[in-house]
Design an enzyme around this catalytic site. Structure first.
Site, PDB file in Angstrom:
ATOM      1  N   GLU A 310     -10.823   0.308  -5.634  1.00 38.27           N
ATOM      2  CA  GLU A 310     -10.357   0.870  -4.361  1.00 38.27           C
ATOM      3  C   GLU A 310     -10.247   2.390  -4.421  1.00 38.27           C
ATOM      4  O   GLU A 310      -9.258   2.978  -4.001  1.00 38.27           O
ATOM      5  CB  GLU A 310      -9.008   0.249  -3.967  1.00 38.27           C
ATOM      6  CG  GLU A 310      -9.102  -1.248  -3.768  1.00 38.27           C
ATOM      7  CD  GLU A 310      -7.817  -1.904  -3.279  1.00 38.27           C
ATOM      8  OE1 GLU A 310      -6.731  -1.431  -3.647  1.00 38.27           O
ATOM      9  OE2 GLU A 310      -7.914  -2.887  -2.536  1.00 38.27           O
ATOM     10  N   ASP A 384      -7.143 -11.669  -3.290  1.00 41.28           N
ATOM     11  CA  ASP A 384      -6.034 -10.714  -3.311  1.00 41.28           C
ATOM     12  C   ASP A 384      -4.727 -11.330  -2.829  1.00 41.28           C
ATOM     13  O   ASP A 384      -4.378 -11.152  -1.658  1.00 41.28           O
ATOM     14  CB  ASP A 384      -6.389  -9.501  -2.442  1.00 41.28           C
ATOM     15  CG  ASP A 384      -5.438  -8.347  -2.657  1.00 41.28           C
ATOM     16  OD1 ASP A 384      -4.628  -8.420  -3.583  1.00 41.28           O
ATOM     17  OD2 ASP A 384      -5.518  -7.376  -1.895  1.00 41.28           O
ATOM     18  N   GLU A 412       3.116  -9.079   0.440  1.00 37.05           N
ATOM     19  CA  GLU A 412       2.145  -8.303   1.211  1.00 37.05           C
ATOM     20  C   GLU A 412       1.426  -9.151   2.252  1.00 37.05           C
ATOM     21  O   GLU A 412       1.203  -8.711   3.367  1.00 37.05           O
ATOM     22  CB  GLU A 412       1.130  -7.693   0.237  1.00 37.05           C
ATOM     23  CG  GLU A 412      -0.012  -6.997   0.934  1.00 37.05           C
ATOM     24  CD  GLU A 412      -1.029  -6.401  -0.036  1.00 37.05           C
ATOM     25  OE1 GLU A 412      -0.822  -6.486  -1.260  1.00 37.05           O
ATOM     26  OE2 GLU A 412      -2.024  -5.857   0.453  1.00 37.05           O
TER      27      GLU A 412
END
Ligand code: BDP
Length: 719
Positions: A310, A384, A412
């Protein structure tokens, strides 16, 4: 006393009460045991405390016993009495080396079965006197024993004839704080970072001590203080001084400090032109930096690195690979006994094929090439931290490399700190999954605890959900996820049911009418969330950036694999990502037995159906319903489950103090509202493709798809 004074006194009492149950004390409530016969029973077994040794750690253990026992049993326990004066019913604590010889020789057998961090809790009779001994090979082992002994009482277990021997199955049990130096927390939903960098090193917040205590109580022995998206400044002398202050606080609790190292730090703070891991200047820079750190923090744990992921810098920027990068840093910390945790969370910007395959493709060829002090830190699943993912195929594919588990404790993708989801259920699904690497029963737990391939260096990391909120985790219920992570890092074979049981009793109450329903609700909470968010193997259909709320329609992001449409692939025929042999063939990354099971529509567990297959809307599920109907009913079931959780909780009012009761209730109400939002938004969106009506039993949405798509949350937390 005049009226004014009376008023002050009254306000103080109110204030004390309101702080007494605000969740700050976590699972270390040590509530007075109201049941008199039980209390007396405990009291009759513990009359005095006698410590052997007076290290800081032993004193912490002693204080904890005094605090816990006087809280629960309401007596003052005298410590440090004359050791020659040992009477009946003395609770003795001390490490092997400091116990008197006649006591330690009685525990010889037990000492032989534990490792350095293990503990023994044993009832013995010495010279006709009954005693309970809490011991270990090290003082930290003793401290773990203390917390476990207190837990016995917290959970109302018998302490009559104790013979408990326990030791952690994993070596490195760390929290990963995604905390930034400006006190924001990436994916943090519980307030600001607890690290007050600005006022460190001189101002020591009581929270640091309470944090250490809480972690020690569940066996966590390390903490990575800063975000994986790291700022190199943490490695400058100015910050290292602050890190040192924290390390000094954590040390007696058996907790080591680790730092995330930004790979390009030699350039950013070292003034070098390159961060090439094969460059002599860079190699020396890391060696010097490491020596500098160990000079002030002799037990520094080592580095965590997110490289070439990322947009983070890494060895590939210099045409080198993960082995070059990890080994260079590993060599720097090796002389000091440090380790490198090198993350495997990578996915290429240039490969639009299947993100789920990329970490495996990048890492598996390097099996066996990493230095002994490198742990490869692998997320539980290949995408993820989704509400549900099949286990990461890397766990079954790198027999010569120590792999460390990375779980996310912060939510998240699971409704932030608002939704009450008990995550140990999910952790267990992954740990218990069978990789078949050496035939049946080659579970992920056996891979990460080293027993499958005889590995020495083992570990588990949990991305922390802790913040400066008074109750630490933003929602009292989510303290259970911090707790459960620690317990599973200690022993990945514990059951989520046992963990829930311990946590409920230590945090709230032992009343059966409370424990049973709340446990049921906790154990069902993950399934509920999967149902109203991503049933049947759907994944990554959350809104952009902050991941708060549904966003299955998002299709305009620059990288294909950031878009929900990339993952669900809904069209007129059906829905799901074909990872079978006829699709991306991601199944091939698993052992043949597992690959075969996932590959075949008939044997693929339905919870992963749309993870591995693109399935027709009319496909018949095992319950005889069509995929469309089954999916719609799952969304509804999730909503119903949250409604049931809310009902259960409402009935628990008599057992819980008002503040915690009310906070959980408000959060469950939000969760209920948001579960309906998820159901309606997703079903309206997918209905455009299925062109089918909602089956009986599914409530009709009250808003339009346009409405849901128009919702924007520019200030959602944690982003
Ligand atoms: C993703 C998060 C991002 C993290 C990244 C990681 O969205 O904030 O930096 O993982 O784990 O889940 O590195």
């Amino acid at each position: 006393m005049n009226r004014y004074r009376l008023l002050i006194l009254f306000l103080c009492i109110i204030n004390l009460n309101s702080f007494a149950k605000d969740g700050y004390k976590l699972w270390l409530q040590y509530d007075f045991i109201e049941n008199e016969s039980l209390r007396k029973e405990y009291q009759s077994h513990i009359k005095r405390l006698i410590p052997f040794g007076d290290s800081e750690t032993i004193n912490i253990g002693l204080n904890e016993l005094e605090r816990g026992l006087s809280g629960m049993l309401g007596e003052v326990y005298l410590s440090k009495v004359n050791k020659s004066n040992i009477n009946d019913y003395v609770l003795v604590l001390g490490s092997k080396a400091s116990l008197s010889h006649d006591i330690s020789s009685l525990l010889e057998k037990e000492f032989n079965t534990i490792n350095e961090e293990g503990f023994i809790i044993k009832s013995i009779t010495l010279k006709g006197k009954k005693q309970i001994v809490i011991s270990g090979k090290t003082d930290v082992g003793v401290l773990y024993g203390v917390f476990n002994f207190l837990r016995l009482i917290q959970t109302n277990k018998s302490i009559k004839n104790l013979s408990i021997v326990d030791a952690p199955k994993l070596k490195v049990r760390v929290l990963n704080h995604w905390d930034n130096l400006d006190r924001t927390v990436e994916r943090g939903y519980s307030g600001a970072s607890i690290w007050d960098w600005h006022r460190l090193p001189d101002y020591i917040d009581q929270r640091y001590i309470d944090y250490a205590r809480a972690n020690a109580s569940i066996g966590i022995n390390g903490t990575v203080l800063n975000n994986v998206n790291a700022n190199a400044l943490i490695l400058t002398p100015q910050y290292l001084e602050k890190v040192k202050a924290l390390a000094n606080i954590f040390r007696p609790y058996g907790i080591k400090v680790y730092l995330t190292a930004r790979f390009s730090a030699p350039i950013e703070i070292g003034g070098l032109k390159t961060a090439d891991p094969l460059d002599a200047g860079v190699i020396n820079w890391w060696k010097d930096k490491t020596a500098e750190i160990y000079k002030s923090i002799p037990d520094f744990g080592g580095f965590l690195v997110k490289a070439n992921s990322e947009g983070q810098p890494g060895p590939q920027n210099y045409d080198r690979n993960h082995v070059d990068g990890a080994n260079m840093m590993a060599e720097a910390v090796a002389p000091f006994g440090g380790i490198v945790m090198w993350r495997a969370f990578v996915y290429s910007e240039h490969d639009a094929n299947d993100r789920a395959k990329q970490a495996y493709t990048e890492f598996v060829p390097y099996d066996g090439q990493f230095k002994d002090n490198v742990l490869i830190q692998v997320k539980n699943g290949a995408i993820d931290f989704q509400p549900r993912e099949p286990f990461h195929p890397m766990f079954g594919a790198m027999p010569k490399t120590p792999l460390m588990m990375e779980f996310q404790i912060t939510q998240e993708y699971l409704g932030c700190s608002t939704h009450s989801v008990f995550l140990p259920t999910m952790y267990k699904e992954v740990l218990d999954a069978d990789t078949y690497r050496k035939g049946k029963a080659s579970t992920v737990a056996k891979v990460i605890d080293g027993t499958l391939d005889n590995k020495k260096l083992t570990g588990m990391a949990g991305v922390s959900n802790i913040g400066a909120d008074r109750n630490w985790t933003g929602n009292v219920f989510l303290q259970a996820n911090w707790y459960g992570f620690g317990r599973l890092a200690w022993n990945p074979y514990l059951t989520s049911e046992n963990i829930a049981d311990e946590w409920i009793k230590s945090t709230f109450s032992n009343a059966n009418d409370f424990v049973q329903p709340v446990k049921e609700f906790m154990l069902a909470s993950l399934e509920a969330t999967v149902n109203y968010m991503t049933p049947l193997g759907l994944h990554h259909i959350m809104a952009t950036g902050h991941h708060y709320g549904p966003g299955p329609w998002v299709s305009n992001l620059s990288r294909p694999e950031w878009n929900p449409v990339y993952y669900h692939k809904a069209d007129a025929q059906g829905i799901g990502f074909d990872r079978s042999t006829s699709g991306s063939n991601a199944v091939e990354q698993y052992a043949p037995e597992v690959a075969k099971m996932f590959n075949d529509l008939n044997t693929c567990p339905e919870e992963f159906l749309l993870w591995f297959h693109h399935v027709a809307w009319d496909y018949k599920l095992k319950n005889g319903k069509t995929l469309w109907d089954g999916m719609a009913l799952k969304y509804q079931e999730g909503v119903n489950q949250v409604e049931a959780m809310l009902k259960t909780w409402n009935a628990m009012k008599p057992y819980v103090d008002f503040q915690r009761y009310n906070e959980v209730k408000m959060l469950l109400n939000i969760q209920y509202k948001e579960a309906k939002w998820w159901r309606d938004a997703c079903l309206l969106y997918f209905q455009q493709y299925s062109k089918k009506t909602l089956p009986k039993g599914v409530e009709a949405p009250t808003k339009t798809l346009n409405y849901f798509e128009s919702l924007k949350f520019p200030f959602a937390p944690g982003n």
